[in-house]
Structure formats: C-alpha cells, structure tokens
Design an enzyme around this catalytic site. Structure first.
Site, PDB file in Angstrom:
ATOM      1  CB  CYS A 294     -66.136 -13.680  -0.057  1.00 48.96           C
ATOM      2  SG  CYS A 294     -65.958 -13.383   1.241  1.00 48.96           S
TER       3      CYS A 294
ATOM      4  CD  GLU B  44     -65.140   1.781  -7.916  1.00 49.88           C
ATOM      5  OE1 GLU B  44     -64.355   1.573  -6.886  1.00 49.88           O
ATOM      6  OE2 GLU B  44     -64.309   1.079  -9.028  1.00 49.88           O
ATOM      7  NE  ARG B  45     -68.959  -1.967  -7.733  1.00 50.57           N
ATOM      8  CZ  ARG B  45     -69.169  -3.399  -8.394  1.00 50.57           C
ATOM      9  NH1 ARG B  45     -70.162  -3.296  -8.231  1.00 50.57           N
ATOM     10  NH2 ARG B  45     -68.173  -3.821  -8.340  1.00 50.57           N
TER      11      ARG B  45
ATOM     12  CD  GLU C 114     -66.531 -14.528  -6.768  1.00 54.37           C
ATOM     13  OE1 GLU C 114     -66.348 -13.755  -7.398  1.00 54.37           O
ATOM     14  OE2 GLU C 114     -66.680 -14.611  -5.572  1.00 54.37           O
TER      15      GLU C 114
ATOM     16  CE  LYS D 103     -60.153   2.184  -4.782  1.00 55.99           C
ATOM     17  NZ  LYS D 103     -61.694   1.565  -4.657  1.00 55.99           N
TER      18      LYS D 103
HETATM   19  P1  NAD Z   1     -63.468  -5.728  -7.463  1.00 52.97           P
HETATM   20  O1  NAD Z   1     -62.213  -6.399  -7.571  1.00 52.97           O
HETATM   21  O2  NAD Z   1     -64.533  -5.256  -8.845  1.00 52.97           O
HETATM   22  O3  NAD Z   1     -63.035  -4.666  -6.627  1.00 52.97           O
HETATM   23  C1  NAD Z   1     -62.139  -4.444  -5.868  1.00 52.97           C
HETATM   24  C2  NAD Z   1     -61.153  -3.676  -5.376  1.00 52.97           C
HETATM   25  O4  NAD Z   1     -60.457  -3.312  -6.753  1.00 52.97           O
HETATM   26  C3  NAD Z   1     -62.461  -2.235  -5.610  1.00 52.97           C
HETATM   27  O5  NAD Z   1     -61.521  -0.798  -4.453  1.00 52.97           O
HETATM   28  C4  NAD Z   1     -61.889  -1.212  -7.030  1.00 52.97           C
HETATM   29  O6  NAD Z   1     -62.074   0.375  -6.967  1.00 52.97           O
HETATM   30  C5  NAD Z   1     -60.621  -1.945  -7.519  1.00 52.97           C
HETATM   31  N1  NAD Z   1     -60.101  -1.973  -9.194  1.00 52.97           N
HETATM   32  C6  NAD Z   1     -60.840  -3.000  -9.729  1.00 52.97           C
HETATM   33  N2  NAD Z   1     -61.117  -2.725 -10.102  1.00 52.97           N
HETATM   34  C7  NAD Z   1     -59.712  -2.754 -11.043  1.00 52.97           C
HETATM   35  C8  NAD Z   1     -58.731  -2.925 -11.788  1.00 52.97           C
HETATM   36  N3  NAD Z   1     -58.516  -3.133 -12.859  1.00 52.97           N
HETATM   37  N4  NAD Z   1     -57.506  -2.606 -11.176  1.00 52.97           N
HETATM   38  C9  NAD Z   1     -57.197  -1.927  -9.822  1.00 52.97           C
HETATM   39  N5  NAD Z   1     -57.969  -2.234  -8.560  1.00 52.97           N
HETATM   40  C10 NAD Z   1     -59.223  -2.343  -9.121  1.00 52.97           C
HETATM   41  O7  NAD Z   1     -64.611  -6.347  -6.628  1.00 52.97           O
HETATM   42  P2  NAD Z   1     -65.664  -5.627  -5.882  1.00 52.97           P
HETATM   43  O8  NAD Z   1     -66.417  -6.150  -7.615  1.00 52.97           O
HETATM   44  O9  NAD Z   1     -66.409  -4.734  -5.639  1.00 52.97           O
HETATM   45  O10 NAD Z   1     -66.175  -7.450  -5.015  1.00 52.97           O
HETATM   46  C11 NAD Z   1     -66.864  -8.463  -5.080  1.00 52.97           C
HETATM   47  C12 NAD Z   1     -65.360  -9.480  -5.442  1.00 52.97           C
HETATM   48  O11 NAD Z   1     -64.645  -9.238  -4.250  1.00 52.97           O
HETATM   49  C13 NAD Z   1     -65.989 -10.661  -4.755  1.00 52.97           C
HETATM   50  O12 NAD Z   1     -65.117 -11.876  -6.334  1.00 52.97           O
HETATM   51  C14 NAD Z   1     -65.936 -11.090  -4.016  1.00 52.97           C
HETATM   52  O13 NAD Z   1     -65.754 -12.969  -3.740  1.00 52.97           O
HETATM   53  C15 NAD Z   1     -64.867 -10.410  -3.123  1.00 52.97           C
HETATM   54  N6  NAD Z   1     -64.841  -9.966  -2.289  1.00 52.97           N
HETATM   55  C16 NAD Z   1     -63.470 -11.253  -1.814  1.00 52.97           C
HETATM   56  C17 NAD Z   1     -63.374 -11.882  -0.750  1.00 52.97           C
HETATM   57  C18 NAD Z   1     -62.211 -12.187   0.292  1.00 52.97           C
HETATM   58  O14 NAD Z   1     -62.219 -12.616   1.614  1.00 52.97           O
HETATM   59  N7  NAD Z   1     -62.072 -13.215   0.040  1.00 52.97           N
HETATM   60  C19 NAD Z   1     -64.318 -10.419   0.789  1.00 52.97           C
HETATM   61  C20 NAD Z   1     -65.183  -9.967   0.241  1.00 52.97           C
HETATM   62  C21 NAD Z   1     -65.102  -9.699  -1.826  1.00 52.97           C
END
Ligand code: NAD
Length: 521
Positions: free
Chosen positions: A300, A195-196, A402, A192
């Site tokens: 990240c 979606e962006r 962050e 999954k």
């Molecule tokens: P996000 O948490 O908004 O979304 C991540 C995924 O979760 C997406 O597929 C999204 O559709 C889903 N999602 C979003 N809200 C949800 C909810 N309430 N319930 C269930 N699923 C949900 O993250 P993002 O904005 O796409 O990515 C940026 C974040 O990811 C930053 O915090 C970054 O630090 C983190 N990140 C961490 C790593 C790592 O290895 N630690 C790597 C890349 C990104």
C-alpha cells in the site's frame, strides 16, 4: 534465528474433507477447528497451483469465535497491564525463534521473497515491542485539587471484543498493527485474515497460546465476505479495524458506523515520488526500484508514480530505471537471490495485464514491457516482469487507479508547484516522497502535500512503531490511524472520575447549590 520446533511446525490441523491438501482451519478458544462453512484453495503463486485449503467461516463459526472472545474478556480486562506485557515479551521471543518458519509460510502463500517476508515480520515485531510498554501507555492523567477537596483523573478502559480484518499483502505485519495493542489494552480479539494467505495467522495464534495468552483472548476465523459481514453485524463486537482496498474499506466503514461501532478502515493508494532536478538521480532511481517493484508492487506504500520536474530529469531518470530493471531478478520467493516474486493470484495477474493494455491503448509509452516473462521450472506461476510507462497523463486509468502490481508510471511536469498540485488532486492520500537536496523545497512539500505519510529522500515513509500509520483522503475512513499512540486511543475508551473527600463532621454541609460547579467553588 533458530528453526521451528517440530511440535509447532507440524501440528496436525483439521483435514479438508475429501481433499488431500492440508487445511488451515480456525483458531477459537485456543483450539483449531474446521467449522461448517466449507473450504477453498490456497495457491502457491510461484507454481500457480493449489498448495493447501482454507476453511471458510459461516456466521455460526464467527458467532462461536465472538462468544469465545466475550467469555475471555472480563478475566483478561481484569489482568494487570504488567502481566499482559509479560505475555507479550514471551510472544516476542517466540516470534524471533520461529521467524524462519513464519517467513517460509508467508513466502509460499503470498509469493514474496523470503528476505522481504523477514522485513515485514520485523516491522510487526516492532509493534509487539511497543505494546510491551503498555503499562506506561495506559497511564491516565490526574488533576489534584480540581476543586476544594476534589481530585479528578482519567483512565483508559478496554472496549470488549474487537475485530481485525486484514489484506493479503502483509499477512503477518498488518494483523500485528492491530492485535498486540488491542490485546494489551485489555480487549479480546477476533482476526479475519485474507483467505489468500491465511497460514501465518494460524501459526502465530499457536505462538500466542504458547506465550501464555489465555484461551479466547485471541481468535482467528478464516473466510471471505460472509465471515466479515457476520463479524460486523455481531452486536458483541465493539470496534473494527480494517485494512484492504478502498471500495471494501468504505463499505465496511459505512456499515459499522451505522451500527454505532468504532471503526478505522484503511484503504488503497497511489503513492507519488516527486523528483526535483537537483536530486541525486542515481540514489533516487535505486530507491524507486525497491519502492516500485519490491513485493511485486503489492504494497500500500509502493511508489507507483514518479513525477519528474523538467524534461531532462525525466529523460535521465527513465534511463537509470531502464538499466536497473534489466538487472532485476524475478523468480520464486523461496530463492532469496531474487528481487521480486510473482503476483499473488491469477486474478491479480489478469488485472495488471488489463491495465497495461489500457495504458498502451491510451497512448502512454511502455518503456519497459514485463509481460510474457517465463521463469524456468515455474512456467505456470503468476509472474510478470517490471513494467515502466513513460509520458503518462493524469487522465489515464494507469495513473488514476491503484494497479497493485509492478507497474511504475513516469510523468513530467514543469515545477514543484505543478507536482504538488498533481499529488493533491489524486483521490488517494496514503504516502508521497520528494527527492531533492533543497531544504526549502522539502519543507514546502511536507507542509503542502495532502498526504498522511510523507518521505523526504525516503521512498517508503512507513512510520516506526512509536508513530502511527495512516493515509488521508480515500486512503483512510475514520479518525484514528493504526498502531503507535493512536492505537491506545482506538482500543480503549476514556473514563474521567471526579471525587470529593472532605474532612467533614455531620451537619457541616453548606446546603444545596444550584449554580454550575466550577473549579474554584
Ligand atoms: P481486499 O479489500 O480485497 O480484502 C481485504 C479484506 O477484506 C480481506 O480479509 C477480504 O477477505 C475482505 N473482503 C474482500 N472483499 C470483501 C467484501 N466485499 N466484503 C467484506 N469483506 C471483504 O484487499 P486485498 O486485495 O486483500 O489487499 C490489497 C488492498 O489492500 C490494496 O488496495 C492495498 O492498497 C490495500 N492495503 C492498504 C493498506 C493501508 O495501510 N492503507 C495496507 C495494506 C493493504
């Protein structure tokens, strides 16, 4: 690199209802479909306008994908690892051939510069290359003569259907931390993606099929929270890999473990770089520029905090950064001459602008203000220039949270001990770097930092494919890290066999024994 073959680049996807925009659908059992959950816009961040639509899976669509994976699993689990690896070798070749097209898709939906997209794809390909050695990685352990006539061995068996939920910021690489090894271990996978920027995952699903992966072994469902929750709650899904923000990672960890499933949930970060007075300051400033502002700060492992030991170090580094920021080229990611593209969305831009307001309001010195940047021809794009805050204090929200944008916070402390204390007091523990020429200081920092990935004179210490990736503290929920050796542990369960074959005639048995068996008995 060769350009994309037309039959792959122009596969007609399902259409988005009344919209004239092309639709990125789901990929289930080897076929693309739109599902019944409706669709939403996908933006071109440089233009600030919708460029396509993405299908949003409802629970019935997710269930269909899990059914496809469940049906494909037994045959795939019975396929010898060497044959699975052969498909990965072909997949690797296809990724190389179609790299330009994949990078174009990433850049157009995420906004990052093409060269940066190529870097992310390359790191993903390295995990595919590591997964090609799966026959070696899955070799078990053997103990001959564990007791008289007894041999014992362990083997790693696949789990079944496993799911991956991934963030927007690395639309190709982060999924590749998961599915190549999960699949090579003999599992069936449901991805999954964000979606962006869903386009790269669908394109790659077509390449996996072209490489010979049986239908149903790799499926993609697009969507948001509803799709994620349907995946987590489906009893047939045995394990979940998640990468995203900390609040979502934590809630996914709790929900999945409560259901008795295996989960690794990687979250957000606030990565510090500590600069000692003896460091090569010009080289440190160069390294910080890429680490803080590359991908518009949306990594990240991005460095978002520079901790200078000593006022003079702080003054010199701030000057070096200011000069470099003035030369930074910001523009659309499609132009490889640019250093930095736009943020991914208007929401992100507004969030980042909100933090800059807070930093100014809380008394930090905005040494470089990137707000109000206009890129000619891209006036509606989600652009912001690089920002540098100096004299930031630990209690400020720009230090604690962050921001996930091109905002670097500079702090000044008096000693390495104080810098380590700062790093260790932060709630996140993904990455940290130290810049120095002092081996003793480097050794102390790498040993005392409460951080999962440490760099010494390396600003982005992202582990290579043969190591594993993961943070500490609130940057990772779960025990095992992503890719590398931890991945074969995560995507398999160990079975240990004990077997006796004694040359025996009927009636030879010494009779029942009631003491606990031990090796010598
Ligand atoms: P996000 O948490 O908004 O979304 C991540 C995924 O979760 C997406 O597929 C999204 O559709 C889903 N999602 C979003 N809200 C949800 C909810 N309430 N319930 C269930 N699923 C949900 O993250 P993002 O904005 O796409 O990515 C940026 C974040 O990811 C930053 O915090 C970054 O630090 C983190 N990140 C961490 C790593 C790592 O290895 N630690 C790597 C890349 C990104």
């Amino acid at each position: 690199m060769k350009s994309a073959e037309p039959h792959l680049a122009q596969v007609p996807g399902p259409t988005a209802g009344d919209s004239a925009l092309p639709l990125t659908g789901h990929f289930i059992a080897g076929r693309e479909c739109a599902g019944n959950g409706g669709s939403q816009d996908v933006f071109d961040p440089a233009l600030g306008a919708p460029a396509s639509r993405v299908a949003m899976a409802d629970s019935a669509t997710v269930s269909e994908a899990v059914s496809a994976a469940s049906s494909a699993f037994p045959g795939w689990a019975a396929t010898p690892p060497a044959r699975r690896a052969r498909i990965m070798f072909r997949f690797r070749e296809l990724l190389e051939q179609h790299a330009d097209e994949i990078c174009r898709i990433i850049s157009s939906e995420h906004g990052k510069v093409l060269g940066d997209a190529a870097g992310e794809l390359q790191r993903g390909v390295e995990v595919v290359e590591y997964a090609c050695g799966i026959a070696e990685l899955l070799k078990g352990e053997h103990s001959r003569e564990a007791g008289p006539g007894i041999d014992s061995w362990s083997e790693m068996q696949p789990l079944g259907v496993v799911a991956g939920i991934t963030p927007f910021n690395f639309p190709a690489m982060v999924p590749m931390w998961m599915y190549p090894l999960a699949i090579c271990c003999g599992n069936a996978f449901v991805l999954k993606p964000s979606e962006r920027d869903p386009g790269a995952s669908l394109y790659i699903a077509r390449l996996l099929r072209q490489a010979g992966l049986p239908d149903g072994v790799f499926n993609v469902v697009n969507g948001g929270r509803e799709a994620v929750e349907a995946l987590l709650d489906d009893a047939r899904v045995q394990a979940v890999s998640f990468v995203g923000s900390t609040p979502v990672a934590e809630s996914i960890y709790r929900r999945t473990t409560a259901a008795g499933k295996r989960v690794q949930a990687l979250g957000g970060a606030k990565n510090h770089a500590v600069i000692l007075p003896d460091a090569d300051l010009a080289a440190s400033a160069d390294a910080l520029m890429g680490a803080a502002y590359g991908s518009c700060g949306q990594r990240c492992m991005a460095i978002s905090v520079a901790v200078c030991v000593g006022e003079e170090t702080g003054d010199q580094l701030a000057g070096l950064l200011r000069r470099r920021i003035a030369a930074l080229r910001v523009g659309p990611g499609s132009d490889n001459q640019n250093d930095m593209g736009p943020l991914v969305s208007r929401d992100s831009l507004e969030r980042v602008l909100g933090y800059i307001e807070q930093g100014v309001g809380q008394g930090a010195e905005l040494a470089v203000d990137g707000r109000g940047l206009i890129v000619p021809g891209y006036e509606n794009g989600f652009f912001i220039g690089a920002c540098l805050f100096d004299r930031v204090k630990p209690q400020m929200s720009i230090y604690r949270d962050e921001i996930f944008g091109p905002v670097l916070c500079l702090l000044r402390v008096d000693s390495l001990a104080e810098a380590i204390e700062l790093v260790n007091s932060h709630e996140y523990g993904n990455g940290a770097a130290l810049f120095t020429r002092d081996g003793e200081a480097a050794r102390r920092f790498s040993s005392e930092a409460q951080i999962g990935m440490v760099g010494i004179n390396v600003a982005l210490p992202v582990p290579v494919a043969s190591q594993s990736f993961g943070g500490w503290k609130r940057s990772l929920f779960g025990d095992l890290h992503a890719y590398g050796p931890d991945a074969t542990r995560f995507y398999t369960r160990r079975k240990t066999m004990t077997q006796r074959w004694l040359p025996r005639k009927p009636g030879d048995s010494a009779g029942p024994k009631f003491s606990f068996p031990s090796g010598g008995a």
